[in-house]
Design an enzyme around this catalytic site. Structure first.
Site, PDB file in Angstrom:
ATOM      1  N   GLY A  16       0.794  -1.229   0.000  1.00 15.09           N
ATOM      2  CA  GLY A  16       0.000   0.000   0.000  1.00 15.09           C
ATOM      3  C   GLY A  16       0.826   1.278   0.000  1.00 15.09           C
ATOM      4  CB  SER A  17       4.302   2.190  -0.903  1.00 12.65           C
ATOM      5  OG  SER A  17       4.415   1.858  -2.270  1.00 12.65           O
ATOM      6  CG  ASN A  18       1.597   3.230  -5.765  1.00  4.93           C
ATOM      7  OD1 ASN A  18       1.976   4.274  -6.288  1.00  4.93           O
ATOM      8  ND2 ASN A  18       2.148   2.073  -6.026  1.00  4.93           N
ATOM      9  CG  LEU A  88      -1.804  -8.276  -7.052  1.00  6.37           C
ATOM     10  CD1 LEU A  88      -0.856  -9.299  -6.453  1.00  6.37           C
ATOM     11  CD2 LEU A  88      -1.087  -7.500  -8.167  1.00  6.37           C
ATOM     12  CG  LEU A  90     -10.075  -9.640 -14.718  1.00  6.49           C
ATOM     13  CD1 LEU A  90      -8.946  -8.899 -15.427  1.00  6.49           C
ATOM     14  CD2 LEU A  90     -10.452 -10.895 -15.491  1.00  6.49           C
ATOM     15  CG  ASN A 105      -4.127  -1.264 -12.612  1.00  2.05           C
ATOM     16  OD1 ASN A 105      -3.947  -1.422 -11.411  1.00  2.05           O
ATOM     17  ND2 ASN A 105      -3.447  -1.921 -13.548  1.00  2.05           N
ATOM     18  CG  HIS A 107       1.168  -2.634 -15.620  1.00  2.00           C
ATOM     19  ND1 HIS A 107       0.918  -3.825 -14.962  1.00  2.00           N
ATOM     20  CD2 HIS A 107       2.130  -2.885 -16.525  1.00  2.00           C
ATOM     21  CE1 HIS A 107       1.708  -4.760 -15.474  1.00  2.00           C
ATOM     22  NE2 HIS A 107       2.449  -4.227 -16.423  1.00  2.00           N
ATOM     23  CG  ASP A 148      -2.153  -5.043 -16.711  1.00  2.00           C
ATOM     24  OD1 ASP A 148      -1.421  -6.027 -16.517  1.00  2.00           O
ATOM     25  OD2 ASP A 148      -2.631  -4.337 -15.793  1.00  2.00           O
ATOM     26  CD  GLU A 177       4.427   1.821  -9.204  1.00  3.19           C
ATOM     27  OE1 GLU A 177       3.565   1.551  -8.365  1.00  3.19           O
ATOM     28  OE2 GLU A 177       5.247   0.994  -9.621  1.00  3.19           O
TER      29      GLU A 177
HETATM   30  C1  GRF Z   1       3.449  -1.458  -7.445  1.00  6.95           C
HETATM   31  O1  GRF Z   1       4.605  -2.009  -7.991  1.00  6.95           O
HETATM   32  C2  GRF Z   1       2.463  -1.174  -8.530  1.00  6.95           C
HETATM   33  O2  GRF Z   1       3.064  -0.894  -9.761  1.00  6.95           O
HETATM   34  C3  GRF Z   1       1.729  -2.448  -8.673  1.00  6.95           C
HETATM   35  O3  GRF Z   1       1.702  -3.048  -7.404  1.00  6.95           O
HETATM   36  C4  GRF Z   1       2.712  -2.467  -6.612  1.00  6.95           C
HETATM   37  C5  GRF Z   1       1.997  -1.798  -5.486  1.00  6.95           C
HETATM   38  O4  GRF Z   1       2.896  -1.453  -4.536  1.00  6.95           O
HETATM   39  N1  GRF Z   1       0.408  -2.161  -9.180  1.00  6.95           N
HETATM   40  P1  GRF Z   1       2.268  -0.821  -3.193  1.00  6.95           P
HETATM   41  O5  GRF Z   1       1.370  -1.879  -2.590  1.00  6.95           O
HETATM   42  O6  GRF Z   1       1.484   0.399  -3.617  1.00  6.95           O
HETATM   43  O7  GRF Z   1       3.445  -0.499  -2.341  1.00  6.95           O
END
Ligand code: GRF
Length: 194
Positions: A16-18, A88, A90, A105, A107, A148, A177
Site C-alpha cells: 500500500g505504498s501507493n 491484483l 481482475l 489502475n 501498472h 492491463d 508511481e
Molecule cells: C506497485 O509495484 C504497482 O506498480 C503495482 O503493485 C505495486 C503496489 O505497490 N500495481 P504498493 O502496494 O502500492 O506499495
C-alpha cells in the site's frame, strides 16, 4: 455541511505504498477525499496505512467480490473514482458496469508490453530486463474486462541499466508511481479531460 468533495475509493492487495502517497496527497485537499480502502488480503499492510489516515478500511473475500456484496459496500461510498493501487484481481463486469470509466489502475511497465495476467511485482521487471529493454516506466490506465488493456491515461519512462537487478528496477519504477499517480488522479477527477 453537505459533502461536495469528489470521492476516491482505493483497492490494494499488498504493502500500500501507493495508497499511502494518495491518502497523504489528498489529506487536506479542498475538492477531493479518499473515503475508503478495500483489500482482498486481510493482512495487507495497506489496511494499517489507511487506519493511520483515519480512512475506513475493509478486507473482503473472493466470494464477496464476485457475488455483489462488495459492490454494494463500495457503492455506499458514492465513489467518483476507484483506484487500483497495487490490486491484483481482475475487476468483475458488474463493477465495470456500475462504474463506467471510473476505475483506474497503475501498472509498473510501459503497456501494452509487459502486461496481462501474472505480470505483477518482480515478474514485470524480470521480463523487462530479460527482454533487454533500454527503458521502462509506469502506465496509468482505465480498467476494462481484460488485465492491463484499458485506455492509457498517462505514461512516464525511466532508464533501465544493464546491471539492474529486478529489485533495483522495481524501486526506480515505484518512485515514479509515487511521484505521479496522485497528481494524475487529481487531473482525472478535476478535469475529466482524460
Ligand atoms: C506497485 O509495484 C504497482 O506498480 C503495482 O503493485 C505495486 C503496489 O505497490 N500495481 P504498493 O502496494 O502500492 O506499495
Amino acid at each position: 455541511m453537505a459533502d461536495t468533495k469528489k470521492h476516491i475509493v482505493l483497492f490494494a492487495s499488498g504493502s500500500g505504498s501507493n495508497a499511502q502517497q494518495i491518502m497523504a496527497y489528498f489529506q487536506e485537499h479542498p475538492q477531493i477525499k479518499v473515503v475508503a480502502l478495500f483489500s482482498n488480503k486481510p493482512d495487507a499492510y495497506a489496511l494499517k496505512r489507511a487506519e493511520a489516515f483515519q480512512v475506513p478500511a475493509f478486507s473482503f473475500t473472493r466470494e464477496e467480490y464476485k457475488n455483489g456484496i462488495l459492490l454494494q459496500q463500495v457503492e455506499s461510498f458514492n465513489p467518483d473514482l476507484l483506484v487500483l493501487a497495487g490490486f491484483l484481481w481482475l475487476v468483475p463486469l458488474d463493477f465495470l458496469q456500475a462504474f463506467p470509466n471510473k476505475i483506474i489502475n497503475i501498472h509498473p511497465a510501459l503497456l501494452p508490453k509487459f502486461g496481462g495476467k501474472g505480470m505483477h511485482g518482480l515478474h514485470v521487471h524480470q521480463a523487462v530486463l530479460e527482454a533487454g529493454e533500454k527503458e521502462s516506466g509506469i502506465t496509468i490506465h482505465y480498467v476494462n474486462e481484460h488485465y492491463d488493456q484499458g485506455t492509457s491515461i498517462y505514461q512516464h519512462t525511466c532508464p533501465v541499466n544493464p546491471t539492474d537487478t529486478p529489485e533495483q528496477l522495481a524501486a526506480r519504477v515505484l518512485e515514479l508511481e509515487h511521484a505521479h499517480l496522485p497528481r494524475i488522479i487529481e487531473e482525472v477527477l478535476l478535469n475529466r479531460s482524460r
